[in-house]
Scaffold this active site. Sequence first.
Site, PDB file in Angstrom:
ATOM      1  N   VAL A 119      62.956  61.639 -11.171  1.00  0.00           N
ATOM      2  CA  VAL A 119      64.133  60.887 -11.597  1.00  0.00           C
ATOM      3  C   VAL A 119      64.392  61.256 -13.050  1.00  0.00           C
ATOM      4  O   VAL A 119      63.477  61.202 -13.886  1.00  0.00           O
ATOM      5  CB  VAL A 119      63.910  59.367 -11.467  1.00  0.00           C
ATOM      6  CG1 VAL A 119      65.156  58.613 -11.921  1.00  0.00           C
ATOM      7  CG2 VAL A 119      63.538  58.994 -10.033  1.00  0.00           C
ATOM      8  N   CYS A 120      65.617  61.670 -13.348  1.00  0.00           N
ATOM      9  CA  CYS A 120      66.023  61.937 -14.724  1.00  0.00           C
ATOM     10  C   CYS A 120      65.152  63.019 -15.370  1.00  0.00           C
ATOM     11  O   CYS A 120      64.961  64.100 -14.822  1.00  0.00           O
ATOM     12  CB  CYS A 120      66.006  60.628 -15.518  1.00  0.00           C
ATOM     13  SG  CYS A 120      66.940  60.640 -17.057  1.00  0.00           S
ATOM     14  N   VAL A 121      64.552  62.712 -16.530  1.00  0.00           N
ATOM     15  CA  VAL A 121      63.759  63.670 -17.293  1.00  0.00           C
ATOM     16  C   VAL A 121      62.425  63.982 -16.614  1.00  0.00           C
ATOM     17  O   VAL A 121      61.710  64.889 -17.026  1.00  0.00           O
ATOM     18  CB  VAL A 121      63.562  63.124 -18.736  1.00  0.00           C
ATOM     19  CG1 VAL A 121      62.593  63.947 -19.540  1.00  0.00           C
ATOM     20  CG2 VAL A 121      64.917  63.105 -19.455  1.00  0.00           C
TER      21      VAL A 121
END
Length: 332
Positions: A119-121
């Site tokens: 998720v994300c970074v």
Amino acid sequence: MENTAKQTEIKTIALLILPGVQLLDVAGPCDVFMSANHFLPDDSALKYEVELISSTSDKIVYSSAGIPLTCGHSIDDDDFPIDTLLVAGTELSVLDEVNTGLYSYLQRRATSVRRIGSVCVGAFVLAKAGLLRGKQVTTHWKYAAILQKDYPELEVNVNPFFIRDEGIYTSGGVTSGIDLALALLEEDFGKPLASEVAKHLVLYLKRPGVQTQFGDLVGDYDLLSPFTKAIRDLLKDKLGQAVSIDYMAESVHMSVRNFSRVFLKESGMTPGKFLEKMRLDQAKNMLEYTDMSPAMIAQKCGFGNVVSLRRLFLKYLSISPVQFRKTCKGSE
């Protein structure tokens, strides 16, 4: 009498938590999977269980909001089964302080889990663990250029809210983890259940548009090279005018050929494409913050007519200017 009761199989969804994690990166996917259990029949052959894994030996991890998250496991624990492992994101600066044992843990676990994702970074963590080589991936729109630069062997696509490449799943910024979780749920149980959960959580099952509608198409200003910033500053007040590559080259005392070569190397796109994206960014801002008509905005941003504006919105953002305005303003 023989017991014929149906045995329920538990599929463990594990979220790997780093210090400074954003709560939505964790809570969003957790709520999707736990809500699915609520809608499954009591005698379902499959149900979910969610586990939090600390990326350190300490099982209490503090979120970016300062709220402590108590994890049931840490990366020191290898003795419990995981069906799907998701790495939740954090600030990029935190990754410089991550214990290298985290990457060894991911490499070990990747061989036994059915699915692994981020998720994300969290995509940066999977990339550093060597699990994304040759894959098409995504991450938060703001950091996509950095991910591509740091890991040139990846094919970074900033547009989708999530991407599946074989058994590897990556998602964009923050709430994109919910989009990913809904897709995994649909993969496991089908569209009807995923739709029911999305309605319950007041979400789109498949969100319209693309991730880049939330950011600048030319990229974050602070992340541009000095040369690219200079051209951007030169063009920002001239987007409604006819601007040629000759004009750009002359402004920095370069030949057109040399300017085009240098600009492509510095920005990753041609001067013409950069100008087009700058005009689209301005059009997005005007649609969001003014009541000006799309036709007038098309003129002021150098597109000539609203047909060209609409065509480029659909090309880059997968939604029309009118749909984009409705999304930003929350109007019908």
